[in-house]
Design an enzyme around this catalytic site. Structure first.
Site, short mmCIF file in Angstrom:
data_model
loop_
_atom_site.label_atom_id
_atom_site.label_comp_id
_atom_site.label_asym_id
_atom_site.label_seq_id
_atom_site.Cartn_x
_atom_site.Cartn_y
_atom_site.Cartn_z
N THR A 36 9.57 2.99 26.88
CA THR A 36 8.35 3.11 26.08
C THR A 36 8.17 1.89 25.18
O THR A 36 7.05 1.39 25.00
CB THR A 36 8.39 4.40 25.25
OG1 THR A 36 8.42 5.52 26.13
CG2 THR A 36 7.16 4.51 24.36
N GLU B 208 6.99 28.75 -7.01
CA GLU B 208 6.83 29.74 -8.06
C GLU B 208 6.87 29.09 -9.44
O GLU B 208 6.03 29.38 -10.31
CB GLU B 208 7.94 30.80 -7.96
CG GLU B 208 7.96 31.56 -6.65
CD GLU B 208 8.88 30.92 -5.61
OE1 GLU B 208 9.50 31.68 -4.85
OE2 GLU B 208 8.99 29.67 -5.57
N LEU C 96 4.94 3.57 16.26
CA LEU C 96 5.67 4.79 15.89
C LEU C 96 5.51 5.14 14.41
O LEU C 96 6.42 5.64 13.77
CB LEU C 96 7.15 4.68 16.25
CG LEU C 96 7.46 4.41 17.73
CD1 LEU C 96 8.96 4.39 17.96
CD2 LEU C 96 6.78 5.43 18.64
N CYS D 13 13.96 32.03 -3.72
CA CYS D 13 15.38 31.70 -3.57
C CYS D 13 16.20 32.40 -4.64
O CYS D 13 15.73 32.65 -5.75
CB CYS D 13 15.59 30.19 -3.62
SG CYS D 13 15.09 29.41 -5.17
#
Length: 369
Positions: A203, A56, A211, A80
Site C-alpha cells: 500500500t 460525572e 494515513l 467507576c
C-alpha cells in the site's frame, strides 16, 4: 421520575456528549453525563481525555453548585468505583446528594461490573439501568474499551473497500477510487477514532498514503505502523514516501524482520529519515508473522489499530485470526477488466450483530467477527 420517552431522550444526550471525546479518551471509554432538575437539564459533562475529569465530575463542575433535592443524573456508563488517575465517581455522586441515577450500560470489566451500582444502592441511591436498546447502544459506542476489558488485549480492526463484484483496485499496483465523498469522509472519522493505523508495504508503494485523519476542523495523525518485512519501501529507487517524510514522520514506525535489517542501505535511509525500525519475528517465508501487529501494539501501549492494508495484509490477518472487528465498505461500482485486483474474500468471516450505514451510494457494514 421521567417517563420512558423522556428517559430515552436523556440517555441519547449522554451518548452525544460522550462522542465529544471521540478518539481522545484511550485507553479510557467515552462517557457522557447530565443532571436533570424538575424535568430540565441543568448541567452536562463528558470525559474529554484520559487523566482529565470523568463525565460525572465534569457535570457537577459545570453545575457549579449542589444539585437541588430530587435531582436526577443520567450517565452513559456505570460510574467507576476504583481509584485510577482520578478518584472514583461513585464518591462524587454520593457527595452531591443525588438520589436518582440512570445508567446506560454496565462497566464491562468483570471485576468492576455492578460494583459501582452496588455501592450507590447500599448508600440509598436509586439506580435504574437503561432499556436493552439503550444498553446495546451505550455498550457498542465503547467497543474498543469493552474488547480491551473482556479480552485483555488490543483490538485489531480491518477496513476494506470493495466494488460490487469484490474488487479493490481497477488495476493491480495502482490506487483506485472505489467509494465516494460520504464514505471517504466516514473513513476519516474512524481514522480519528483509533490511536494507531496500519498498512502493508504494498500500500505504501502503490498508494503513497498519508494515513492521517483529515476533517474540516483538523488534520490529525495516529501512530502509523508499516509492515515491511524486507524494507522495500526504503529501497534506493523508491522516492521518499509521505509517511516517512511529512510533518508527522516521527509518528511512523516500520515493523520489519532480520532479513529487512540486513539491508544496510535501507536501514541507513531509515536513520536519515528519522523513522523507527522495530524487529519482529518472521515466518518460514521471511514475512513478518501475523501476530507481529499485536506485539507492536503492546510495545507501544496502543489499545487498538485501524488496518487499511491491501488484500495481502488482509488475508494474512484474517487467515491467522488476528482481526477482531471489520469495516466493510461496498460500492455499487464494478471493476471487470482483466487487471482488476480482487479483495480478500469475506465469505468465511461473517460479522456478528452488524451495523449498516448508508453513505451516499455506498454502504458500510461493521462489527465484530
Amino acid at each position: 421520575m421521567p417517563d420512558y420517552e423522556e428517559t430515552e431522550v436523556h440517555f441519547g444526550r449522554t451518548l452525544e456528549l460522550a462522542k465529544k471525546g471521540w478518539g481522545n479518551t484511550h485507553p479510557n471509554p467515552m462517557v457522557g453525563a447530565i443532571i436533570v432538575e424538575a424535568g430540565e437539564v441543568v448541567a452536562e459533562g463528558y470525559h474529554p481525555r484520559a487523566g482529565s475529569a470523568h463525565a460525572e465530575v465534569d457535570a457537577f463542575s459545570k453545575l457549579g453548585r449542589r444539585p437541588n433535592n430530587g435531582a436526577t443524573m443520567f450517565v452513559s456508563l456505570e460510574p467507576c468505583s476504583t481509584h485510577g488517575r482520578t478518584p472514583p465517581c461513585v464518591d462524587a455522586i454520593l457527595r452531591s446528594g443525588i438520589k436518582n441515577l440512570f445508567v446506560g450500560s454496565l462497566d464491562p470489566n468483570p471485576e468492576h461490573a455492578g460494583r459501582g451500582i452496588k455501592i450507590l444502592e447500599e448508600a440509598g441511591v436509586l439506580v435504574h439501568l437503561g432499556s436493552k436498546k439503550m444498553q446495546a447502544k451505550a455498550t457498542r459506542l465503547n467497543f474498543i474499551f469493552n474488547h480491551n476489558m473482556l479480552k485483555g488485549r488490543p483490538l485489531i480492526a480491518l477496513k476494506m473497500a470493495e466494488t460490487q463484484n469484490g474488487m479493490v483496485a481497477q488495476n493491480s499496483g495502482a490506487p483506485s477510487r472505489i467509494t465516494e465523498v460520504e464514505a471517504r469522509a466516514n473513513m476519516m472519522l474512524w481514522r480519528r477514532f483509533f490511536p494507531a493505523i496500519c498498512v502493508g508495504a504494498g500500500t505504501v508503494l502503490s498508494d503513497d498514503p498519508c494515513l492521517t485523519s483529515r476533517t474540516p476542523t483538523e488534520t490529525w495523525c495516529p501512530l502509523r505502523i508499516i509492515i515491511d518485512s524486507k524494507l522495500v519501501t526504503l529501497g534506493t529507487l523508491v522516492p521518499d514516501r509521505n509517511v516517512y517524510s511529512d510533518e508527522f514522520a516521527v509518528r511512523t514506525i516500520i515493523l520489519t524482520t532480520s532479513s529487512g535489517l540486513s539491508q544496510q542501505d535501507c536501514v541507513s535511509r531509515a536513520k536519515e529519515l528519522g523513522v523507527r525500525l522495530v524487529e519482529v519475528e518472521e515466518d518460514e517465508t521471511g514475512r513478518a508473522k501475523p501476530d507481529a501487529l499485536r506485539f507492536a501494539l503492546n510495545q507501544f501501549k496502543m489499545n487498538a489499530v485501524y488496518c487499511e492494508g491491501g488484500p495481502t495484509l488482509a488475508r494474512s490477518l484474517l487467515g491467522s485470526g488476528n482481526v477482531d472487528y471489520l469495516f466493510k465498505y461496498r460500492s455499487p461500482k464494478i471493476f471487470d477488466n482483466e487487471q482488476a485486483l480482487p479483495g480478500p474474500g469475506f465469505e468465511d468471516f461473517p460479522i456478528n450483530a452488524p451495523i449498516e450505514q448508508k453513505l451516499g451510494d455506498d454502504l458500510l457494514i461493521h462489527g465484530f467477527l
